[in-house]
Scaffold this motif. Structure first.
Motif, PDB file in Angstrom:
ATOM      1  N   PHE A  32       0.836  -1.204   0.000  1.00  0.00           N
ATOM      2  CA  PHE A  32       0.000   0.000   0.000  1.00  0.00           C
ATOM      3  C   PHE A  32       0.870   1.253   0.000  1.00  0.00           C
ATOM      4  N   MET A  33       1.979   1.199   0.726  1.00  0.00           N
ATOM      5  CA  MET A  33       2.808   2.404   0.805  1.00  0.00           C
ATOM      6  C   MET A  33       3.268   2.830  -0.596  1.00  0.00           C
ATOM      7  N   LEU A  34       3.709   1.865  -1.392  1.00  0.00           N
ATOM      8  CA  LEU A  34       4.192   2.212  -2.732  1.00  0.00           C
ATOM      9  C   LEU A  34       3.034   2.739  -3.592  1.00  0.00           C
ATOM     10  N   LYS A  35       1.887   2.092  -3.476  1.00  0.00           N
ATOM     11  CA  LYS A  35       0.717   2.550  -4.226  1.00  0.00           C
ATOM     12  C   LYS A  35       0.386   3.997  -3.842  1.00  0.00           C
ATOM     13  N   GLU A  36       0.440   4.275  -2.539  1.00  0.00           N
ATOM     14  CA  GLU A  36       0.059   5.611  -2.070  1.00  0.00           C
ATOM     15  C   GLU A  36       1.096   6.662  -2.477  1.00  0.00           C
ATOM     16  N   ILE A  37       2.373   6.249  -2.545  1.00  0.00           N
ATOM     17  CA  ILE A  37       3.408   7.174  -3.024  1.00  0.00           C
ATOM     18  C   ILE A  37       3.103   7.547  -4.487  1.00  0.00           C
ATOM     19  N   TYR A  38       2.707   6.531  -5.247  1.00  0.00           N
ATOM     20  CA  TYR A  38       2.429   6.767  -6.673  1.00  0.00           C
ATOM     21  C   TYR A  38       1.117   7.503  -6.917  1.00  0.00           C
ATOM     22  N   GLU A  39       0.223   7.487  -5.944  1.00  0.00           N
ATOM     23  CA  GLU A  39      -1.050   8.217  -6.099  1.00  0.00           C
ATOM     24  C   GLU A  39      -0.874   9.727  -5.942  1.00  0.00           C
ATOM     25  N   GLN A  40       0.288  10.148  -5.465  1.00  0.00           N
ATOM     26  CA  GLN A  40       0.426  11.550  -5.063  1.00  0.00           C
ATOM     27  C   GLN A  40       0.112  12.573  -6.153  1.00  0.00           C
TER      28      GLN A  40
END
Ligand code: F6R
Length: 364
Positions: free
Chosen positions: A8-16
């Protein structure tokens, strides 16, 4: 759902880029060249002091905002972590603006601090990501972030959205205080509108950051250095690294190095330097060179111009786009998040559920 992402952390970084754009939509009117806040029932120009209170990563967003409010709007700012603020009996002049920053809107210490400030006659502003939260309900001025649900325990996208809202508030405050011409505001609006693209550009260096993670993963201690608004970003980089990779990390104001921490430097301590080209660049680079002279291994994070000027002898570099000071902290968040992420993955820790941590800290 994690989709194609490993965590999730990587997904959320990419959602920025997307969620920052979504957030800015409520605060920026590109066609009018203006920044606008939701309906406010008080006059921003009458605010004589702002008090900012939060915890953890949200506190670092507040620390960036202190630099902005003072520099651009010339309004004095008090800043504290909620657990200190609520018990130190702070003196507050009535009619000030007290600003609480929280992803969850439920952090126990921040909520208690908000209620203290209410008793002390402050106007209550809240920058929160959960619109149904206690802080959102109790605020006079609700400034929502539109990051969407954040699942990873380490805050990433909520943080950059907080910075976006705070940049908009700084601009409004500066205009209300007569510190900003219409042309300057128009220019800021253009820069804010370009923030999502700048975040994408910062993300494009992910592969290189992944490759350098094995250089950091064996370290026992890591230092992060920055000046001005990049000092809180150094603190944020260190917090991200320690909470998910369990490597001891400290953020320092670059100019404080020689007052003690430089004694720690040897070739086993990587030093991450955040140095956008600009008025403070030379100062930060000279602190970096003091570290190099003692054998310290540097990772320099800067824009192309900064890297061209100062990469000599460093262990590694990370490029970020050159942007306006109101955008820079958002952009510098990306490499420090990615570095912490890849180091944690290299070490095999549980990135989304780090040990001993909870997503929402509702007990003090
Ligand atoms: C760090 C982190 C925490 C939170 C802090 C405040 O990655 O997530 O430091 O920022 O617990 O939480 P909120 O913003 O919900 O008040």
């Amino acid at each position: 759902e994690k989709g194609n992402y490993r965590h999730f952390m990587l997904k959320e970084i990419y959602e920025q880029p997307v969620v920052v754009a979504q957030t800015l939509q409520s605060y920026v009117r590109p066609l009018e060249g203006k920044v606008a806040l939701p309906d406010i029932e008080f006059d921003l120009s009458e605010i004589r002091r702002v008090t900012i209170v939060a915890c953890g990563t949200s506190y670092y967003a507040g620390m960036v905002a202190k630099y902005w409010f003072e520099q651009f709007a010339r309004v004095p700012v008090d800043l504290d972590v909620a657990s200190e603020f609520r018990y130190r009996q702070p003196v507050m002049e009535e009619g000030g603006l007290a600003l609480f920053i929280s992803q969850s809107g439920e952090t126990a210490d921040t909520l208690a601090a908000l209620r203290y400030a209410r008793e002390a006659g402050q106007i209550i502003g809240a920058v929160v990501n959960v619109p149904t939260s206690s802080m959102a309900r109790e605020a006079d001025l609700l400034l929502p972030t539109h990051a969407g649900p954040e699942i990873g325990v380490a805050s990433t996208k909520a943080f950059t959205c907080q910075l976006a809202v705070l940049a908009a508030l700084a601009t409004n405050l500066a205009r209300a205080k007569g510190e900003l011409t219409a042309e300057e505001e128009q220019e800021i609006v253009e820069h804010l509108t370009e923030a999502p693209a700048a975040l994408n550009a910062a993300l494009s260096f992910d592969g290189e950051i992944e490759k350098m993670a094995p250089l950091i993963a064996p370290a026992r201690d890591v230092l992060y250095l920055g000046r001005g608004p990049d000092f809180p970003m150094a603190l944020e980089g260190a917090l991200k690294l320690k909470e998910i990779s369990y490597i001891h990390a400290e953020g320092y104001a670059a100019g404080e190095m020689k007052h003690g921490p430089i004694a720690l430097i040897d070739d086993l301590v990587p030093v991450i330097v955040l140095a956008p080209s600009g008025p403070l660049f030379e100062k930060t680079v000279s602190n970096m060179q003091e570290v190099q002279a003692r054998g310290g291994k540097i990772v320099l994070i800067s824009d192309r111009k900064g890297l061209d000027a100062a990469s000599h002898g460093v262990m590694a570099t990370i490029e970020v786009p050159a942007v306006h000071p109101l955008i820079a902290p958002m952009v510098y968040a990306v490499p420090v998040q990615l570095l912490a992420y890849h180091v944690a993955v290299t070490k095999g820790t549980d990135v989304d559920q780090p040990r001993n941590l909870a997503k929402s800290v509702t007990v003090e």
